[in-house]
Enzyme design. Sequence first.
Site, PDB file in Angstrom:
ATOM      1  N   SER A 153       0.842  -1.191   0.000  1.00 24.94           N
ATOM      2  CA  SER A 153       0.000   0.000   0.000  1.00 24.94           C
ATOM      3  C   SER A 153       0.875   1.238   0.000  1.00 24.94           C
ATOM      4  O   SER A 153       2.079   1.161   0.275  1.00 24.94           O
ATOM      5  CB  SER A 153      -0.890  -0.012   1.256  1.00 24.94           C
ATOM      6  N   TYR A 166      -2.787  -1.138  10.120  1.00 27.30           N
ATOM      7  CA  TYR A 166      -2.751  -1.449   8.691  1.00 27.30           C
ATOM      8  C   TYR A 166      -1.412  -1.042   8.086  1.00 27.30           C
ATOM      9  O   TYR A 166      -0.776  -1.809   7.359  1.00 27.30           O
ATOM     10  CB  TYR A 166      -3.902  -0.745   7.964  1.00 27.30           C
TER      11      TYR A 166
END
Length: 245
Positions: A153, A166
């Site tokens: 990400s 995350y």
Amino acid sequence: MKEYQPKADCLVGKTILITGAGDGIGKTLALKCAEYGATVILLGKTVKKLEEVYDLIEQLGKQQASILPVDLQGATESHYADLADTIKREYGKLDALVHNAGQLGVLGPFGQIEKSTWDEVLQVNLTSQFMLTKALLPVLSLAENASTIFTTSGVGNQGRAYWGAYSVSKFATEGMMQTLADEYENSTQRFNAINPGATRTKMRASAFPAEDVSLLKGAEDIMPTYLYLLSDDSLEVNGQRLNAQ
């Protein structure tokens, strides 16, 4: 890679396992892999969704897919060992593993992260991937050339406020990918990571509920990078972080 034009038969003869294959990017990728000739193993926790993807692949008239219902939150090492044995017995090898499944958790200040949220995110995004990869390494080694793809990400190599668990899980994912790539540098296995970028998915919507989704790329738009890493055109690519957008 974003403009990669795959040959119609680029995945013929390959067996590819995709986690989180029942929805979003995983579903689109499963259909694409089948379209280009691969035998797809659909792994996810919701059987109904996997069956829907299975049926769509059947309609393509290509290689028959198979379904592996697995809850990454609760699966143990013995579950993954059994899974690896099943794949070896049924297919003789595994040509590619795509770690697509992920969990966002709750976005907010680091000091307010609940341990239960931390544990859930790290379990799905990191620990389950460690266990699954470890179990499948011997089966991947049986392929002439094997490709393992992790999902990273924009917050996986540059931390961002409020993305807590995350973000940390994606940093660790990139570290795991790089470690494996270095260990297997002189082998038939390669390990890379893809950053899908801002894509129309349920996870993205939960992170940015007010976002104008019409401005986002769809899962179909980012497939070239995945197909490139799954095909033999990327045999020399190892230990890399590729942006799909």
